[in-house]
Enzyme design. Structure first.
Site, PDB file in Angstrom:
ATOM      1  N   GLY A  44     -29.789   6.769 -12.593  1.00  0.00           N
ATOM      2  CA  GLY A  44     -28.961   6.065 -13.561  1.00  0.00           C
ATOM      3  C   GLY A  44     -27.706   6.838 -13.906  1.00  0.00           C
ATOM      4  N   ASP A  46     -23.941   7.851 -12.467  1.00  0.00           N
ATOM      5  CA  ASP A  46     -22.951   7.528 -11.438  1.00  0.00           C
ATOM      6  C   ASP A  46     -22.268   8.769 -10.891  1.00  0.00           C
ATOM      7  OD1 ASP A  46     -23.380   4.823 -11.607  1.00  0.00           O
ATOM      8  OD2 ASP A  46     -21.860   4.524 -13.145  1.00  0.00           O
ATOM      9  N   HIS A 138      -4.544  15.520   5.585  1.00  0.00           N
ATOM     10  CA  HIS A 138      -5.919  15.295   5.140  1.00  0.00           C
ATOM     11  C   HIS A 138      -6.187  13.805   5.293  1.00  0.00           C
ATOM     12  CE1 HIS A 138      -9.668  15.965   3.198  1.00  0.00           C
ATOM     13  NE2 HIS A 138      -9.334  15.499   2.009  1.00  0.00           N
ATOM     14  N   ASP A 160      -7.869  20.430   0.133  1.00  0.00           N
ATOM     15  CA  ASP A 160      -8.499  19.998   1.379  1.00  0.00           C
ATOM     16  C   ASP A 160      -7.420  19.829   2.451  1.00  0.00           C
ATOM     17  OD1 ASP A 160     -10.913  19.961   0.086  1.00  0.00           O
ATOM     18  OD2 ASP A 160     -11.035  17.779  -0.085  1.00  0.00           O
ATOM     19  N   ASP A 192     -10.093  25.874   2.013  1.00  0.00           N
ATOM     20  CA  ASP A 192     -11.129  24.849   2.153  1.00  0.00           C
ATOM     21  C   ASP A 192     -12.178  25.245   3.186  1.00  0.00           C
ATOM     22  OD1 ASP A 192     -12.550  22.447   2.433  1.00  0.00           O
ATOM     23  OD2 ASP A 192     -10.961  21.486   3.602  1.00  0.00           O
ATOM     24  N   HIS A 365     -11.190  17.433   7.396  1.00  0.00           N
ATOM     25  CA  HIS A 365     -11.246  18.852   7.041  1.00  0.00           C
ATOM     26  C   HIS A 365     -11.114  19.730   8.277  1.00  0.00           C
ATOM     27  CE1 HIS A 365     -12.611  18.170   2.862  1.00  0.00           C
ATOM     28  NE2 HIS A 365     -13.222  17.117   3.377  1.00  0.00           N
TER      29      HIS A 365
END
Length: 550
Positions: A44, A46, A138, A160, A192, A365
């Site tokens: 429950g 998110d 990216h 990223d 990254d 990536h």
């Protein structure tokens, strides 16, 4: 002596997601990214946000937030921060517009300021820190690395990235600027680590086009393509493959509709004038003339693709002979959910193409060779791997060692690295970091709470047993019960009489004074029932005692 600079890891070091880093110098703080983590349990909840209490307690020192790109794991928790720390947010154009919509939904009046590659921004008058935005490639438009000027030298925070030599979008990887930074001298590189375990180099986004074109060419009925709604270049290539075969394009999923609308308004995405169609129009088209682009690549149960697979979508259905393409990779932890969606699609007679089949996805990536290339380009004095689980951080640190970086610092959430004239050290005291469990509507409100999530997990694992007892208020004598009710408790049926006896004996053993105290009676019931389950099979359901007085 130059003042020290402290780098605080608030999220994204030890997990994939929830990225948030703070740079502090002379009492001023710059925040880089503030993202969420998607749970892989159905409790429950998110989203999971980083615990931002350390920043909120120092909100007078926070000068600005600098955003590398618009993915949820980098911007999703910003409304949670901006509610209490109303500072300027500097972000590339696409990320800025995504943030604008999210903040508006949550009723937060954010100070959002657009930046472009090459722009330099600071924390205001007398700022010891200045941030330059450098274009990188990216899987979302406008991704940037940050070159942070500090009294302790230049720090580069990659965000990223991948090194894409043939990008689909207009802006590419600004290797020339990064080479210049390397020549000038980089004190610390934070890079990254998501694909540190993958050898070689990632493929260009353009490599997806031939695979998509071949699949569209041989498809005899409708084509459904599931991809990330933020991957605008992928959606562009799907649109081009559909156009070549004379197919119109319908969109399913709220985020898909919003992101495509935004990308078209900003000029990042274009379809032929005749291509776009509504789901209502799509229902009337011959199957050979339709392409549907949808959300749901990770098997999310409420996504458009999952509802199509179950035959529950109100707009369209998947029929025998349709082709479904999952243009994505399986994020670890989602394999079972994705497998269920694929199974459901196959049951409906669809052909499903997913990971391991024709090339319909490439990563956004950098893999090992690109990571090492960037290290060689920047030639940093020191290195910190970011964005990844511990094994990925460790592997990336090994890549840096192989490239001759002598000083490497493997940080985790809560760690603070201090750069000074004497070198660098990890401070002994960790920051108070953790996770805030919430849902999208609550990101601007209160979090659900870790204890609530723990209780939900216990209920899911072992179930709930309720014990109801009615006692006489004056004498404390049992009037009725105990009655027992169970939900999700294995082995409950057939044991009711024994459980009732154990519970009743526990109450009878109480002193008259204790029996007059409802809390004492409830605790006795709880302990007795839990003891029975533990001894009879090692089960540990949640026990809810209810004592009513007459």
């Amino acid at each position: 002596m130059a003042p020290p600079v402290r780098i605080a890891a608030l999220g994204g070091l030890g997990e994939v997601g929830m990225n948030c880093t703070a740079y502090e110098c002379e009492g001023r703080i710059a925040v880089v990214d503030c993202g969420i983590l998607f749970p892989n349990e159905n409790l429950g909840v998110d989203v999971i946000a980083p615990d931002l209490s350390w920043l909120k307690e120092r909100k007078a020192q926070v000068g600005a937030v600098f955003v590398t790109h618009g993915h949820e794991d980098h911007i999703g928790a910003l409304p949670f921060l901006l509610r209490d720390v109303p500072v300027p947010v500097y972000a590339p154009r696409f990320a800025l517009e995504l943030l604008r919509g999210r903040c508006a939904e949550m009723g937060i009046a954010a100070d959002l300021r657009e930046v472009r590659p090459g722009d330099v921004r600071d924390l205001g008058e007398g700022s010891p820190l200045a941030v330059e935005f450098v274009s990188v490639t990216h899987s979302i438009p406008d991704a940037c690395a940050l070159a942070i000027s500090t009294p302790q030298g230049t720090l580069v925070h990659t965000g990223d990235f991948k090194i894409d030599e043939t990008p689909v979008s207009r802006r590419g990887f600004d290797l020339a600027r990064l080479e210049a930074l390397g020549r000038e001298g980089v004190r610390l590189l934070l890079s990254d680590s998501t694909n540190a375990e993958r050898p070689g180099s990632s493929l260009s986004e353009a490599a997806v086009a031939p695979g998509l074109a071949a699949l569209f060419e041989r498809a005899t009925r409708r084509v459904f393509v599931a991809c990330f709604a933020s991957n605008i270049d992928r959606i562009q290539q799907v649109g081009q493959a559909a156009r070549a075969e004379g197919r119109r394009v319908a969109l399913l999923g709220r985020s898909m509709e919003q992101n495509v609308r935004l990308a078209r308004e900003l000029g990042y995405l274009s379809f032929a004038g005749w291509q776009g169609c509504t789901p209502e129009e799509a229902r009337e088209l011959p199957p050979r003339e339709l392409c549907v682009v949808t959300t749901g690549t990770q098997g999310e149960p409420r996504s458009a693709l999952a509802r199509l697979a179950r035959g529950e979508h109100p707009e369209l259905t998947v029929e025998p002979g349709d082709l479904v393409i999952l243009s994505s990779r399986h994020i670890p932890g989602n394999e079972l959910a994705i497998g269920q969606v694929v199974n459901d699609l196959c049951r409906r007679g669809a052909e499903v193409v997913y990971e391991g089949g024709p090339r319909v996805h490439v990563s956004g990536h950098a893999a090992e060779d690109e990571q090492r290339r960037l290290i060689r380009t920047l030639r940093p004095e020191r290195f910190v791997p970011i964005h990844g689980e511990y094994r990925q951080l460790s592997r990336h640190a090994a890549h840096a060692a192989a490239e001759g970086v002598a000083h490497r610092h493997l940080l985790l959430d809560g760690d603070v690295l201090e750069l000074s004239d004497d070198g660098a050290r990890v401070l002994p005291e960790k920051l108070p970091v953790g996770r805030v469990y919430t849902d999208r509507e609550a990101l601007a409100g209160e979090d659900i709470g870790a204890l609530v999530v723990k209780d939900r997990r216990l209920l899911a694992e072992a179930g709930l047993c309720t014990v109801v007892l009615v006692v006489d208020k004056a004498s404390g004598e049992v009037v009725r019960g105990p009655d027992l009710f169970a939900k999700g408790v294995a082995g409950f049926e057939g044991t009711e009489a024994e459980l009732r006896g154990e519970a009743l004996r526990a109450v009878e053993e109480l002193s008259p004074q204790a029996r007059a105290d409802v809390a004492e009676v409830q605790e006795a019931l709880r302990v007795a029932v839990r003891r029975y389950f533990r001894k009879s099979g090692g089960r540990r359901p949640t026990v809810l005692p209810v004592v009513l007085e007459l």
